[in-house]
Design a protein around this motif. Structure first.
Motif, PDB file in Angstrom:
ATOM      1  N   LEU A   1       4.207   5.892   5.345  1.00  0.00           N
ATOM      2  CA  LEU A   1       3.835   4.725   6.139  1.00  0.00           C
ATOM      3  C   LEU A   1       2.865   5.092   7.258  1.00  0.00           C
ATOM      4  O   LEU A   1       1.867   4.400   7.472  1.00  0.00           O
ATOM      5  CB  LEU A   1       5.101   4.078   6.716  1.00  0.00           C
ATOM      6  N   GLY A   2       3.141   6.174   7.966  1.00  0.00           N
ATOM      7  CA  GLY A   2       2.274   6.553   9.079  1.00  0.00           C
ATOM      8  C   GLY A   2       0.850   6.822   8.640  1.00  0.00           C
ATOM      9  O   GLY A   2      -0.105   6.419   9.314  1.00  0.00           O
ATOM     10  N   GLU A   3       0.684   7.465   7.500  1.00  0.00           N
ATOM     11  CA  GLU A   3      -0.655   7.779   6.998  1.00  0.00           C
ATOM     12  C   GLU A   3      -1.377   6.512   6.554  1.00  0.00           C
ATOM     13  O   GLU A   3      -2.582   6.356   6.789  1.00  0.00           O
ATOM     14  CB  GLU A   3      -0.569   8.777   5.847  1.00  0.00           C
TER      15      GLU A   3
ATOM     16  N   ALA B   1       0.825  -1.208   0.000  1.00  0.00           N
ATOM     17  CA  ALA B   1       0.000   0.000   0.000  1.00  0.00           C
ATOM     18  C   ALA B   1       0.859   1.257   0.000  1.00  0.00           C
ATOM     19  O   ALA B   1       0.557   2.227  -0.698  1.00  0.00           O
ATOM     20  CB  ALA B   1      -0.930  -0.007   1.214  1.00  0.00           C
ATOM     21  N   VAL B   2       1.940   1.246   0.766  1.00  0.00           N
ATOM     22  CA  VAL B   2       2.827   2.415   0.818  1.00  0.00           C
ATOM     23  C   VAL B   2       3.420   2.683  -0.563  1.00  0.00           C
ATOM     24  O   VAL B   2       3.466   3.826  -1.031  1.00  0.00           O
ATOM     25  CB  VAL B   2       3.937   2.209   1.868  1.00  0.00           C
ATOM     26  N   LEU B   3       3.877   1.630  -1.235  1.00  0.00           N
ATOM     27  CA  LEU B   3       4.514   1.815  -2.543  1.00  0.00           C
ATOM     28  C   LEU B   3       3.517   2.257  -3.608  1.00  0.00           C
ATOM     29  O   LEU B   3       3.779   3.190  -4.376  1.00  0.00           O
ATOM     30  CB  LEU B   3       5.190   0.518  -2.983  1.00  0.00           C
ATOM     31  N   ASN B   4       2.371   1.599  -3.669  1.00  0.00           N
ATOM     32  CA  ASN B   4       1.445   1.859  -4.771  1.00  0.00           C
ATOM     33  C   ASN B   4       0.660   3.151  -4.620  1.00  0.00           C
ATOM     34  O   ASN B   4       0.258   3.758  -5.620  1.00  0.00           O
ATOM     35  CB  ASN B   4       0.482   0.676  -4.937  1.00  0.00           C
TER      36      ASN B   4
ATOM     37  N   GLY C   1      -5.091   0.298  -4.470  1.00  0.00           N
ATOM     38  CA  GLY C   1      -4.160   1.403  -4.635  1.00  0.00           C
ATOM     39  C   GLY C   1      -4.513   2.345  -5.767  1.00  0.00           C
ATOM     40  O   GLY C   1      -3.856   3.366  -5.957  1.00  0.00           O
ATOM     41  N   ALA C   2      -5.548   2.010  -6.567  1.00  0.00           N
ATOM     42  CA  ALA C   2      -5.943   2.891  -7.668  1.00  0.00           C
ATOM     43  C   ALA C   2      -6.518   4.188  -7.114  1.00  0.00           C
ATOM     44  O   ALA C   2      -7.097   4.220  -6.024  1.00  0.00           O
ATOM     45  CB  ALA C   2      -6.974   2.193  -8.551  1.00  0.00           C
TER      46      ALA C   2
END
Length: 713
Positions: A197-199, A189-192, A302-303
């Motif tokens: 990370l915190g959010e 999720a962080v990458l896409n 992630g879209a």
């Protein structure tokens, strides 16, 4: 609306059309004759001057409404580019499945007049991830990776991440640390989404927020491990590609390899994919994207709908926007209802779908008492339409989440109606449901080794070795001497084991009355679900449904027997069809139904709390996606559309056979002002019994109102 520039382009292209001697059209005249004006404008925009050398081709966004011939239009545009001199080797066509890319290549070949064997190749047609892998191998030496790198699938990635998790000691923490699947989901999720990370933790994984520092170090070790082993995971393919084209000189070099980049389903792209396109074509020259903002429904992958909404403004001057609004699928009454639903969206590209199928019935809003009546009504309607000549395969039942189809599945099994389910496992195949059933089966029969092996590993601290050892002890013990809570388990796991052993013992014959035993197991499992699964909320709903279903059976033996008589046919996200020549009903989540169409469509639970999901009411963006989800469901129907509204939902945290329930309101996406677009009915119809009048009967009159007042005097 089609602009003059697009019309002029289409007209100029049409002036150069010819038909070859072999009967297969190689120039546009025959090809575009079947297209409507908007499609022809999209096909010809910006390419009329390509003959005679490289020209500038302004960026183009095609907003393609549901059922508007999007795929055909994109294939015609690719064929037009080739006919006007573009080299097939310099065309990059990006899709979201290999099958879609292959189908596009075949269509282009047919349009250009080549038979299958002579179809001109489109060597750079493929998925984002497939094209990324090819480019990364070509440029590996220049970006510091081994060209012979391996690619890990999701399971390999989760296992490697788990090794890093164990190596850092996180699996031995006193408080539960997220499991490998959850860790991988957070990392992805962080990458896409390209969000910190915190959010990501706060918005999507709040139960893991306390581990932010540890997760950051885990991901750092995971990346180090991948690089040491020369492996890339699924997300790395996009990440490395985006980073590569983000380097000015290298990005221009890679972008220059392709005169045109064409993207299908652009509304389904994530931020990484948008960054790749802008890195390759920063000025938009030769860039065409096709999609529909009203069908952007994959935020959980992630879209982001912002990609398509903001696309025109990335360029100076802004990209040209052309709209395909003629629908070739649905009747106008269905489109009118869908148009008015999406018209209430806060932000969108304006379009109103229209059809030449002007007549037809309005969509139905059907009020039923509860989910049980919903299942009965839908199945009876499906059978009635089948008797009227509409095959089961031409009908579909759509729902927001997989557990919404539980009652339908059971009713279909009871009536022996074949069905296929898309999107999520069949209810009885889901891992969490099988876990609960394993506990119940083991309680009923302690000699059931398979049930015991699965059930025991649900206990914190009990692994395969401990489970096997306990099962061996049970197998060698006399039935009367079996003491489950005294079995050999690790001392650290003993408190949890004793609680579990008591639970299993209560499930035995002649112990706790049914269905109280099942309710206790379900409550225990729900307490463990955060530890066992990365997506606990939807699984909680399944367990609640299972408890409700169990309460409809007289005893555990009957419940377990009837649920296992018809074993699952498959264990993938497509449950597997019956025999290929057999007719069967389609069950599908709305997400899995996108791109499909049926003559008759039933949409379950069109009420607030289901559509929109009660988990999506915390933000405007999530609510807007839920609106688009309903729009997608409605636009799957060709001729018949029914939205079912159960009036009440039973509460599961109650004694057996209780009747606590909550009332549901019609989905907020169909406010009162939109009701004229629908036929409204209730099922079953109210039955009024009027006693025959008896003129000779003496009628007494009671003044109850006076009695009520007198109570307080």
């Amino acid at each position: 609306m089609v602009d003059d520039t697009g019309k002029q382009a289409a007209a100029r292209v049409a002036g150069r059309m010819r038909v070859p001697d072999d009967g297969y059209p190689t120039a546009p005249v025959e090809r575009i004759a079947s297209l409507n004006p908007a499609q022809r404008a999209a096909v010809g925009f910006g390419i009329e001057a390509q003959r005679g050398g490289e020209q500038r081709h302004p960026p183009l966004l095609v907003i393609a409404g549901a059922g508007s011939g999007k795929t055909s239009t994109l294939a015609h545009r690719v064929a037009q580019l080739i006919d006007c001199g573009a080299e097939p080797t310099r065309l990059l066509l990006l899709t979201f499945s290999r099958r879609a890319a292959d189908e596009m290549s075949r269509r282009v070949g047919r349009l250009l007049g080549r038979r299958a064997a002579g179809t001109p190749p489109l060597p750079w047609a493929g998925t984002f991830h497939g094209i990324a892998a090819r480019l990364l191998r070509e440029y590996a030496a220049r970006i510091g990776i081994d060209p012979a790198f391996s690619i890990h699938d999701r399971q390999d990635s989760a296992d490697l991440l788990n090794l890093a998790r164990h190596g850092l000691g996180f699996s031995a923490r006193a408080k539960r640390f997220p499991l490998k699947g959850t860790c991988l989901a957070i990392y992805s999720a962080v990458l896409n989404t390209q969000v910190a990370l915190g959010e990501v933790l706060q918005t999507s994984f709040p139960w893991c927020a306390e581990w932010q520092a540890e997760l950051k170090s885990l991901f750092r070790e995971y990346v180090r491990s991948k690089q040491a082993q020369q492996v890339l995971d699924y997300d790395d393919l996009l990440l490395y590609w985006a980073q590569m084209v983000g380097e000015g000189e290298l990005g221009r070099e890679i972008g220059g390899r392709f005169s045109h980049v064409l993207v299908d389903e652009y509304q389904d792209t994530n931020r990484l994919q948008a960054a790749i396109l802008l890195g390759m074509k920063p000025d938009g020259n030769g860039l065409t994207v096709v999609g529909d903002d009203a069908q952007s429904i994959y935020a959980f992958r992630g879209a982001t709908v912002r990609n398509i909404l903001d696309f025109p403004q990335h360029f100076e001057p802004p990209a040209q926007v052309l709209t395909l609004d003629r629908n070739y699928r649905s009747t106008q009454p269905i489109l009118d209802a869908a148009n008015r639903v999406i018209a209430l969206a806060q932000e969108r590209f304006t379009k109103d779908l229209w059809s030449e199928r002007r007549t037809g019935e309005k969509p139905w809003l059907v009020a039923v008492r509860d989910e049980a009546d919903q299942a009965t009504y839908v199945v009876e309607q499906v059978l009635a339409r089948r008797e009227a000549g509409l095959r089961l395969k031409s009908q579909a039942v759509l729902f927001r989440t997989a557990q919404h189809s539980v009652r339908i599945e059971i009713e279909l099994r009871r009536r022996n109606i074949p069905f296929v389910k898309f999107g999520g496992l069949r209810f009885l195949e889901a891992a969490h449901v099988k876990d609960v059933l394993a506990i119940l089966r083991w309680g009923q029969n302690p000699r059931d080794r398979m049930a015991g092996f699965r059930a025991m590993q649900l206990v914190a601290g009990i692994g395969p070795k401990s489970a096997s050892r306990v099962l061996d002890h049970i197998a060698s013990a006399a039935p009367a001497c079996l003491l489950l809570d005294e079995q050999p388990v690790a001392e650290a796991a003993r408190p949890a084991w004793r609680e579990f052993a008591a639970l299993v013992a209560d499930c035995g014959p002649a112990r706790t009355p049914w269905p109280t035993a099942c309710e206790r197991v379900c409550r225990w499992y729900q307490e463990q679900i955060d530890r066992l699964h990365e997506d606990p909320l939807p699984r909680q709903a399944d367990i609640e449904q299972l408890a409700l279903i169990a309460a409809t059976y007289p005893n555990a033996e009957r419940f377990l027997t009837e649920l296992t008589l018809d074993p699952p046919a498959a264990s993938s996200d497509e449950a597997g069809p019956p025999l290929l020549d057999e007719d069967y009903l389609i069950l599908s989540t709305i997400h899995s139904a996108k791109g499909q169409e049926w003559t008759a469509v039933f949409v379950l639970n069109a009420v607030d709390g289901c559509i929109p999901s009660d988990m999506a009411t915390g933000s405007t963006a999530a609510l807007e996606e839920e609106r688009r989800l309903l729009y997608v469901a409605m636009t799957r129907a060709r001729t018949h559309l029914e939205l079912i509204l159960p009036q009440r939902f039973h509460v599961t945290q109650q004694p057996a056979h209780g009747d606590r329930h909550v009332h549901a309101a019609r989905t907020r996406f169909i406010p009162h002002a939109l009701l004229p677009d629908y036929e409204q009915l209730s099922w079953p119809p109210p039955a009024f019994v009027v006693a025959p009048a008896n003129p000779h009967a003496r009628q007494q009159v009671f003044d109850l109102t006076a009695r009520m007042r007198a109570m307080w005097e």
